[in-house]
Write a protein that holds these residues in place. Structure first.
Motif, PDB file in Angstrom:
ATOM      1  N   GLU A   1      -2.658  12.252   0.191  1.00 18.27           N
ATOM      2  CA  GLU A   1      -1.580  12.810   1.240  1.00 18.27           C
ATOM      3  C   GLU A   1      -0.111  12.380   0.969  1.00 18.27           C
ATOM      4  O   GLU A   1       0.558  12.949   0.778  1.00 18.27           O
ATOM      5  CB  GLU A   1      -1.978  12.524   2.621  1.00 18.27           C
ATOM      6  CG  GLU A   1      -3.332  13.164   3.188  1.00 18.27           C
ATOM      7  CD  GLU A   1      -3.648  13.087   4.515  1.00 18.27           C
ATOM      8  OE1 GLU A   1      -3.300  11.940   4.914  1.00 18.27           O
ATOM      9  OE2 GLU A   1      -4.772  13.470   5.048  1.00 18.27           O
ATOM     10  N   PRO A   2      -0.061  10.839   0.605  1.00 18.95           N
ATOM     11  CA  PRO A   2       1.236  10.596   0.528  1.00 18.95           C
ATOM     12  C   PRO A   2       1.815  10.942  -0.821  1.00 18.95           C
ATOM     13  O   PRO A   2       2.989  11.537  -1.040  1.00 18.95           O
ATOM     14  CB  PRO A   2       1.181   8.759   0.438  1.00 18.95           C
ATOM     15  CG  PRO A   2      -0.231   8.807   1.356  1.00 18.95           C
ATOM     16  CD  PRO A   2      -0.965   9.627   0.863  1.00 18.95           C
TER      17      PRO A   2
ATOM     18  N   PRO B   1       5.636   2.235   4.285  1.00 12.71           N
ATOM     19  CA  PRO B   1       7.068   1.647   3.435  1.00 12.71           C
ATOM     20  C   PRO B   1       7.286   0.316   4.252  1.00 12.71           C
ATOM     21  O   PRO B   1       7.868  -0.641   3.437  1.00 12.71           O
ATOM     22  CB  PRO B   1       7.775   2.552   3.018  1.00 12.71           C
ATOM     23  CG  PRO B   1       7.520   3.792   3.963  1.00 12.71           C
ATOM     24  CD  PRO B   1       6.063   3.509   4.225  1.00 12.71           C
ATOM     25  N   PHE B   2       7.588   0.591   5.578  1.00 13.61           N
ATOM     26  CA  PHE B   2       8.294  -0.611   6.313  1.00 13.61           C
ATOM     27  C   PHE B   2       7.475  -1.556   6.221  1.00 13.61           C
ATOM     28  O   PHE B   2       8.091  -2.760   5.885  1.00 13.61           O
ATOM     29  CB  PHE B   2       8.440  -0.118   7.698  1.00 13.61           C
ATOM     30  CG  PHE B   2       9.364   1.151   7.875  1.00 13.61           C
ATOM     31  CD1 PHE B   2      10.850   0.991   7.838  1.00 13.61           C
ATOM     32  CD2 PHE B   2       8.851   2.337   7.739  1.00 13.61           C
ATOM     33  CE1 PHE B   2      11.613   1.790   8.055  1.00 13.61           C
ATOM     34  CE2 PHE B   2       9.973   3.503   7.851  1.00 13.61           C
ATOM     35  CZ  PHE B   2      11.284   3.179   8.123  1.00 13.61           C
ATOM     36  N   SER B   3       6.215  -1.634   6.328  1.00 18.05           N
ATOM     37  CA  SER B   3       5.086  -2.739   6.303  1.00 18.05           C
ATOM     38  C   SER B   3       5.117  -3.600   4.774  1.00 18.05           C
ATOM     39  O   SER B   3       5.282  -4.736   4.642  1.00 18.05           O
ATOM     40  CB  SER B   3       3.782  -2.517   6.798  1.00 18.05           C
ATOM     41  OG  SER B   3       3.116  -3.416   6.674  1.00 18.05           O
TER      42      SER B   3
ATOM     43  N   CYS C   1       3.071   0.625  -4.923  1.00 17.03           N
ATOM     44  CA  CYS C   1       3.192   1.019  -3.497  1.00 17.03           C
ATOM     45  C   CYS C   1       2.179   1.487  -2.692  1.00 17.03           C
ATOM     46  O   CYS C   1       2.133   1.018  -1.654  1.00 17.03           O
ATOM     47  CB  CYS C   1       4.527   1.610  -3.493  1.00 17.03           C
ATOM     48  SG  CYS C   1       6.208   1.132  -4.005  1.00 17.03           S
ATOM     49  N   GLU C   2       1.477   2.106  -3.830  1.00 18.10           N
ATOM     50  CA  GLU C   2       0.127   2.992  -2.971  1.00 18.10           C
ATOM     51  C   GLU C   2      -0.908   1.983  -2.420  1.00 18.10           C
ATOM     52  O   GLU C   2      -1.435   2.215  -1.401  1.00 18.10           O
ATOM     53  CB  GLU C   2      -0.263   3.828  -3.866  1.00 18.10           C
ATOM     54  CG  GLU C   2      -1.401   4.749  -3.295  1.00 18.10           C
ATOM     55  CD  GLU C   2      -1.950   5.849  -4.311  1.00 18.10           C
ATOM     56  OE1 GLU C   2      -2.772   6.576  -3.951  1.00 18.10           O
ATOM     57  OE2 GLU C   2      -1.361   5.802  -5.334  1.00 18.10           O
ATOM     58  N   GLU C   3      -0.952   0.787  -3.313  1.00 17.00           N
ATOM     59  CA  GLU C   3      -1.902  -0.254  -2.872  1.00 17.00           C
ATOM     60  C   GLU C   3      -1.197  -1.511  -2.028  1.00 17.00           C
ATOM     61  O   GLU C   3      -1.868  -2.360  -1.862  1.00 17.00           O
ATOM     62  CB  GLU C   3      -2.159  -1.155  -4.389  1.00 17.00           C
ATOM     63  CG  GLU C   3      -2.962  -0.073  -5.158  1.00 17.00           C
ATOM     64  CD  GLU C   3      -3.106  -0.649  -6.884  1.00 17.00           C
ATOM     65  OE1 GLU C   3      -2.461  -1.976  -6.899  1.00 17.00           O
ATOM     66  OE2 GLU C   3      -3.823  -0.011  -7.526  1.00 17.00           O
TER      67      GLU C   3
ATOM     68  N   LYS D   1       7.389   6.217  -0.899  1.00 18.82           N
ATOM     69  CA  LYS D   1       6.909   7.307  -0.108  1.00 18.82           C
ATOM     70  C   LYS D   1       5.365   7.423  -0.281  1.00 18.82           C
ATOM     71  O   LYS D   1       4.626   7.827   0.586  1.00 18.82           O
ATOM     72  CB  LYS D   1       7.384   8.453  -0.377  1.00 18.82           C
ATOM     73  CG  LYS D   1       8.880   8.830   0.030  1.00 18.82           C
ATOM     74  CD  LYS D   1       9.457  10.281  -0.073  1.00 18.82           C
ATOM     75  CE  LYS D   1       9.494  10.607  -1.786  1.00 18.82           C
ATOM     76  NZ  LYS D   1      10.492  11.853  -1.688  1.00 18.82           N
ATOM     77  N   CYS D   2       5.073   6.746  -1.510  1.00 14.35           N
ATOM     78  CA  CYS D   2       3.580   6.695  -1.727  1.00 14.35           C
ATOM     79  C   CYS D   2       2.790   5.424  -0.873  1.00 14.35           C
ATOM     80  O   CYS D   2       1.500   5.571  -0.792  1.00 14.35           O
ATOM     81  CB  CYS D   2       3.390   6.369  -3.303  1.00 14.35           C
ATOM     82  SG  CYS D   2       4.144   7.730  -4.268  1.00 14.35           S
ATOM     83  N   ALA D   3       3.645   4.720  -0.272  1.00 12.92           N
ATOM     84  CA  ALA D   3       2.909   3.641   0.585  1.00 12.92           C
ATOM     85  C   ALA D   3       2.265   4.215   1.741  1.00 12.92           C
ATOM     86  O   ALA D   3       2.849   4.922   2.396  1.00 12.92           O
ATOM     87  CB  ALA D   3       4.034   2.596   0.695  1.00 12.92           C
TER      88      ALA D   3
END
Length: 538
Positions: free
Chosen positions: A118-119, A205-207, A169-171, A200-202
């Protein structure tokens, strides 16, 4: 067209004018006592010849005008046809791109499943179609920081795998993100461009960025022996870059396309507030003058407030006190706007002027359109006047080393003012030629002092090599045979001096201040430490 009609009317009326002239000529002959040698027939032929030539030229001009109108009409029709062809090509390119995107997405869903993509899919939709719409031209392929979709020979679709940044970032691997950026610090420019897309893949992203701030104050940049902790300095710069990239992600209109679990929540804001309250006491001990307007720590704190939208949780006056510590950093203007401090700029500029930092004050006055309240040319002249007053003290009041230091400071001030004039296009109001001549004069004086110092150094005499084991004794030395020391060592001014190319490096964090106090004592050099401003650091 009106002029053409008026000319044609005048030409048609020439016949009546000639008849009137004939009557007047006949009347003149009747009343004249002396016979005229000139006959009317000759005059009539002359006027008719003029009339024919004018009509012929007029007809030629009319034909040329018709040809021109025809050419213009044909050119307009051709342009309309070409414009229609370009629009058709653009639409065809967009349709082909849509087909490739749909094929790529179906391939990804088949291979990896819907839940984990999805991301990634959200990033594909935005990054592939936007460059085509922006460039507004027929493009064969979409370039993006996330993926490159290319058709294979047999009609299949090849998807370039996600980059290392996207995987991290995804991880949600903040520690791995720090390590990757540190290992690839030479490619920091390309990494800075890719980070907003990778975030955007996270999952959130803020966390992820908030987790990356751990260890920001794990130690001190300067150790007890005066050496910098390079790894800690790199970590702090990475934290700042991640916060800036996240704010850029929000500024680009991406929040509307983020999922609910990717948005800034109240829980994340509370965590950011806790971190900000931990950092704030360390900044209370910060020497604003010693930072020279280039404090990384103050910038990171202010960026934390702006990125996580917690500026309202802190006193605005306390925040304004930190702005002079970052005024030489290129992000200062956008940072002040993000913090809602635009209305505080007049007071901040006054603080900078009272501290002798006119260059930064002029830059902020231009950025916030306050040049009428703070005219730039008088401020720059006052800055140079103060710098010149410090450097032009009597020779007996300073040691030679202190004099050289003052000259160097005046040189830096002159160059900073010239750069400010050129950036804001003030050459007409403040010509730079006198300033450049002053720079040449100071550099020549510096070179002359250097040559004089080299000539005054004592020359060491080398021992003469001898192949004999017995000492050589000259009872009657021949004076003409032995060269005097002055002949053996050529005069220092005979060789040509080559000016070295000057390099200007940014002032390191924690260096001595460069401001000029408003009151001066009679002691210079060893007592009063003064430095002058340079332009923004980028």
């Amino acid at each position: 067209m009106d002029d053409t009609q008026s000319v044609a009317t005048l030409l048609d009326s020439t016949t009546s004018k000639i008849q009137q002239l004939q009557q007047a000529f006949a009347e003149l002959e009747r009343h004249s006592a002396i016979s005229l040698n000139l006959k009317w027939k000759e005059l009539e032929e002359h006027f008719h010849g003029l009339e024919k030539s004018l009509k012929k030229r007029f007809d030629e001009l009319e034909d040329q005008e018709k040809e021109y109108v025809t050419e213009v009409t044909e050119a307009q029709e051709m342009l309309e046809k070409q414009e229609a062809a370009v629009v058709a090509k653009e639409l065809a390119s967009l349709e082909r791109l849509q087909e490739k995107r749909d094929a790529a997405l179906s391939f990804l869903f088949d291979k990896r499943g819907t839940s984990s993509l999805e991301p990634f899919v959200k990033g594909v939709n935005n990054s592939m179609i936007d460059p085509i719409l922006k460039e507004n031209s027929g493009v064969g392929a979409a370039k993006s920081g996330m993926e490159d979709v290319c058709p294979a020979e047999k009609g299949s679709v090849y998807i370039e795998p996600p980059s290392e940044l996207m995987k991290l970032c995804e991880e949600m691997d903040a520690q791995g993100l720090h390590k990757f950026i540190s290992d690839n610090h030479k490619n920091v420019i390309s990494i800075r461009e890719e980070i907003p897309v990778a975030l955007k893949c996270a999952a959130n992203p803020f966390s992820l960025v908030l987790d990356s701030l751990k260890g920001f104050y794990a130690g001190e940049i300067l150790s007890s022996d005066g050496k910098k902790d390079v790894s800690l300095l790199g970590l702090r710069r990475t934290c700042l870059m991640l916060m800036e990239s996240l704010e850029q992600l929000l500024a680009d209109g991406v929040p509307d396309s983020l999922y609910d679990n990717q948005r800034l929540t109240s829980d994340i804001k509370e965590k950011a507030k806790v971190i900000a309250k931990e950092w704030k006491p360390k900044l209370d001990q910060l020497d604003i003058e010693a930072t020279s307007g280039n404090s990384l720590e103050a910038h990171a704190f202010l960026q934390l407030l702006a990125t996580f939208d917690i500026v309202s949780q802190f006193d605005q006056d306390e925040i304004c006190k930190l702005i002079p510590a970052v005024t030489r950093r290129r992000q200062t203007v956008n940072l002040c706007r993000s913090l809602g401090l635009s209305h505080k700029m007049p007071g901040l500029i006054e603080v900078l002027l009272n501290s002798g930092r006119q260059i930064e004050a002029v830059n902020l006055a231009y950025a916030f359109k306050l040049t009428e309240q703070f005219p730039p040319v008088p401020l720059l002249k006052a800055y140079l006047k103060e710098a010149k007053k410090v450097s032009q003290v009597k020779a007996g009041s300073m040691s030679p080393g202190a004099q050289n230091e003052m000259n160097e400071r005046e040189l830096s001030a002159l160059k900073a003012v010239i750069k400010c004039i050129e950036e804001h296009k003030l050459e007409e109001q403040y010509p730079v030629d006198p300033l450049q001549k002053r720079i040449l004069l100071l550099e020549k004086a510096k070179a002359d002092k250097r040559r004089a110092a080299e000539a005054a150094k004592p020359q060491t005499k080398r021992p003469r090599a001898s192949g004999s084991i017995y000492p050589r004794i000259n009872i009657m030395p021949d004076k003409s045979f032995h060269r005097s020391p002055f002949e053996r060592y050529p005069y220092a001014y005979d060789r040509q001096y080559i000016y070295a190319a000057e390099t200007h490096h940014p002032t390191p964090m924690g260096s001595a201040p460069y401001t000029i106090p408003r009151t001066h004592s009679t002691f210079y050099g060893n007592v009063h430490q003064v430095q002058y401003q340079t332009a923004y650091l980028y």
